[in-house]
Scaffold this active site. Structure first.
Site, PDB file in Angstrom:
ATOM      1  N   LEU A 159       0.848  -1.185   0.000  1.00  0.00           N
ATOM      2  CA  LEU A 159       0.000   0.000   0.000  1.00  0.00           C
ATOM      3  C   LEU A 159       0.885   1.237   0.000  1.00  0.00           C
ATOM      4  O   LEU A 159       1.841   1.315   0.775  1.00  0.00           O
ATOM      5  CB  LEU A 159      -0.907   0.040   1.244  1.00  0.00           C
ATOM      6  CG  LEU A 159      -2.155  -0.835   1.256  1.00  0.00           C
ATOM      7  CD1 LEU A 159      -2.886  -0.672   2.581  1.00  0.00           C
ATOM      8  CD2 LEU A 159      -3.084  -0.506   0.111  1.00  0.00           C
ATOM      9  N   ASP A 160       0.577   2.200  -0.854  1.00  0.00           N
ATOM     10  CA  ASP A 160       1.310   3.464  -0.840  1.00  0.00           C
ATOM     11  C   ASP A 160       1.140   4.140   0.523  1.00  0.00           C
ATOM     12  O   ASP A 160       0.119   3.942   1.194  1.00  0.00           O
ATOM     13  CB  ASP A 160       0.789   4.398  -1.934  1.00  0.00           C
ATOM     14  CG  ASP A 160       1.158   3.923  -3.329  1.00  0.00           C
ATOM     15  OD1 ASP A 160       2.111   3.130  -3.448  1.00  0.00           O
ATOM     16  OD2 ASP A 160       0.493   4.340  -4.301  1.00  0.00           O
ATOM     17  N   PRO A 161       2.104   4.951   0.934  1.00  0.00           N
ATOM     18  CA  PRO A 161       2.014   5.611   2.246  1.00  0.00           C
ATOM     19  C   PRO A 161       0.721   6.389   2.469  1.00  0.00           C
ATOM     20  O   PRO A 161       0.196   6.403   3.586  1.00  0.00           O
ATOM     21  CB  PRO A 161       3.224   6.554   2.247  1.00  0.00           C
ATOM     22  CG  PRO A 161       4.212   5.872   1.364  1.00  0.00           C
ATOM     23  CD  PRO A 161       3.397   5.233   0.276  1.00  0.00           C
ATOM     24  N   GLU A 162       0.192   7.022   1.415  1.00  0.00           N
ATOM     25  CA  GLU A 162      -1.007   7.840   1.584  1.00  0.00           C
ATOM     26  C   GLU A 162      -2.301   7.036   1.563  1.00  0.00           C
ATOM     27  O   GLU A 162      -3.381   7.580   1.788  1.00  0.00           O
ATOM     28  CB  GLU A 162      -1.055   8.919   0.488  1.00  0.00           C
ATOM     29  CG  GLU A 162       0.097   9.918   0.548  1.00  0.00           C
ATOM     30  CD  GLU A 162       0.213  10.576   1.911  1.00  0.00           C
ATOM     31  OE1 GLU A 162      -0.758  11.225   2.326  1.00  0.00           O
ATOM     32  OE2 GLU A 162       1.264  10.417   2.568  1.00  0.00           O
ATOM     33  N   VAL A 163      -2.198   5.740   1.274  1.00  0.00           N
ATOM     34  CA  VAL A 163      -3.383   4.878   1.195  1.00  0.00           C
ATOM     35  C   VAL A 163      -3.551   4.131   2.517  1.00  0.00           C
ATOM     36  O   VAL A 163      -2.594   3.601   3.070  1.00  0.00           O
ATOM     37  CB  VAL A 163      -3.253   3.874   0.033  1.00  0.00           C
ATOM     38  CG1 VAL A 163      -4.496   2.986  -0.048  1.00  0.00           C
ATOM     39  CG2 VAL A 163      -3.048   4.616  -1.286  1.00  0.00           C
TER      40      VAL A 163
END
Length: 297
Positions: A38-42
Site C-alpha cells: 500500500l502506498d504511504p497515503e493509502v
C-alpha cells in the site's frame, strides 16, 4: 511459534515495510511479510503473514482487492494523485451528470491493458519507475493486463462552481497489479477532462476485509494478546474443498507423495488433526502437492 495472518488497518503516512518493521519489533519474530503493498497515503487492509503463513504470500497476491476512494475533475498530475506536479488544469463550466460518470466507469470493467503511473514501483531494466521520474529520465512504461471487476460511482458527485472542480466517490474491485490512480486518470481522459485521485482506502485483500482488521497500535500495545487477533492459516483456504486425511494418507502427504482422492476439485486443502497441512492439485487420476504448510505440527 505464531503462525497465521494479522490483518492490519494501515494508517496514512506509513509504508507497508514500516508496518512489518514495527510488528517484528513488537512480536520479536523475524519471519513476517506483507501481501500487497500500500502506498504511504493509502489506508486500509494490509494482510501480514507470520511464521509458516509466509509460504502463502505468493498465493495471497493472486486474490482480488477492493477499494473505496475519491477523485476530482479539474486537474491532473504526473503521479495521478495530489502529491504530484500539476500537468493539466481545466476547470468545469458545468458538472458531469451521475450517468455520464458511471457510463464512463463501466467502460473500464473487464480485462483491460493499463499503463502504470510514472511514480510507481514497477521495474524497467532493474530500476523502479519512480527512480527514473526523480532523475527526470523519460522511459517507456510497460503495459500490463489487469482485470477490473467493478468500477462503481457511489454517492452524488459534488460540483463547486467557485473552483470549477467536481468531486466523485467510487468503489473498485480489481485484480493484483491494478493501479487505481491510473483508473482515475484514465476516467478523466475518457471524459476529456483532467482528473486526479484524492483519497484511497483498501477495504479487502487476500480474502480478508476491514471487519477482520486491527490497528498496528493495538498489536504494539498488547503483544501478549496477539493470538486473539491473528487469523489462522486455515482461514485463507475457506473457499477450498477441504479433505480430512487418515493417518495413512497423512504419512504419504508428509513425504510429498501423490495420492488418490474421491473428488474432482482442481485444488484441495488437506487437513490433519483439524489443521490444513498442504494444498494438493488435480493431476488427472491423482493429486500432487502444490504447497506444503505445517509438516509435523
Amino acid at each position: 511459534m505464531l503462525n497465521g495472518i494479522i490483518v492490519i488497518d494501515k494508517d496514512k503516512g506509513m509504508t507497508s515495510a514500516d508496518v512489518v518493521y514495527h510488528l517484528r519489533k513488537a512480536l520479536h519474530i523475524k519471519k513476517i511479510g506483507h501481501a500487497g503493498t500500500l502506498d504511504p497515503e493509502v489506508t486500509g487492509v494490509l494482510p501480514i503473514a507470520i511464521g509458516q503463513a509466509t509460504k502463502l504470500i505468493e498465493l495471497m497476491h493472486t486474490r482480488p482487492k477492493a477499494y473505496t476512494g475519491s477523485g476530482l475533475f479539474g486537474y491532473a498530475t504526473d503521479s495521478y494523485d495530489t502529491d504530484g506536479k500539476t500537468l493539466k488544469e481545466n476547470k468545469l463550466d458545468h458538472p458531469f451528470t451521475k450517468d455520464e460518470i458511471q457510463s464512463a466507469m463501466h467502460t473500464f470493467e473487464g480485462k483491460i491493458v493499463q499503463v502504470p503511473p510514472i511514480y510507481s514501483a514497477v521495474k524497467v531494466n532493474g530500476k523502479r519507475l519512480y527512480e527514473y521520474a526523480r532523475e527526470g529520465i523519460e522511459v517507456e512504461r510497460p503495459k500490463r493486463e489487469v482485470e477490473v471487476r467493478k468500477y462503481e460511482l457511489i454517492n452524488e458527485p459534488k460540483f463547486d462552481p467557485q473552483t470549477g472542480y467536481q468531486k466523485f466517490d467510487f468503489d473498485i474491485e480489481c485484480s493484483k497489479g491494478t493501479y487505481v490512480r491510473s483508473l482515475v486518470n484514465d476516467l478523466g481522459e475518457k471524459l476529456n477532462q483532467p482528473a486526479v485521485m484524492t483519497y484511497l482506502r483498501r477495504t479487502a485483500s487476500s480474502g480478508f476485509d476491514l471487519s477482520q482488521a486491527v490497528k498496528l497500535s493495538e498489536v504494539e500495545n498488547n503483544p501478549g494478546e496477539v493470538e486473539k487477533l491473528i487469523q489462522p492459516i486455515d482461514a485463507f483456504f475457506k473457499d477450498y474443498e477441504t479433505i480430512d486425511l487418515n493417518q495413512g494418507q497423512w504419512l504419504k502427504v508428509q513425504n510429498g507423495a501423490t495420492i488418490s482422492l474421491k473428488t474432482h476439485a482442481k485444488k484441495v486443502a488437506l487437513r490433519y488433526n483439524n489443521r490444513v497441512k498442504a494444498i494438493y492439485r488435480n493431476a488427472g487420476n491423482y493429486y500432487r502437492p502444490e504447497l506444503m504448510l505445517l509438516k509435523n505440527e
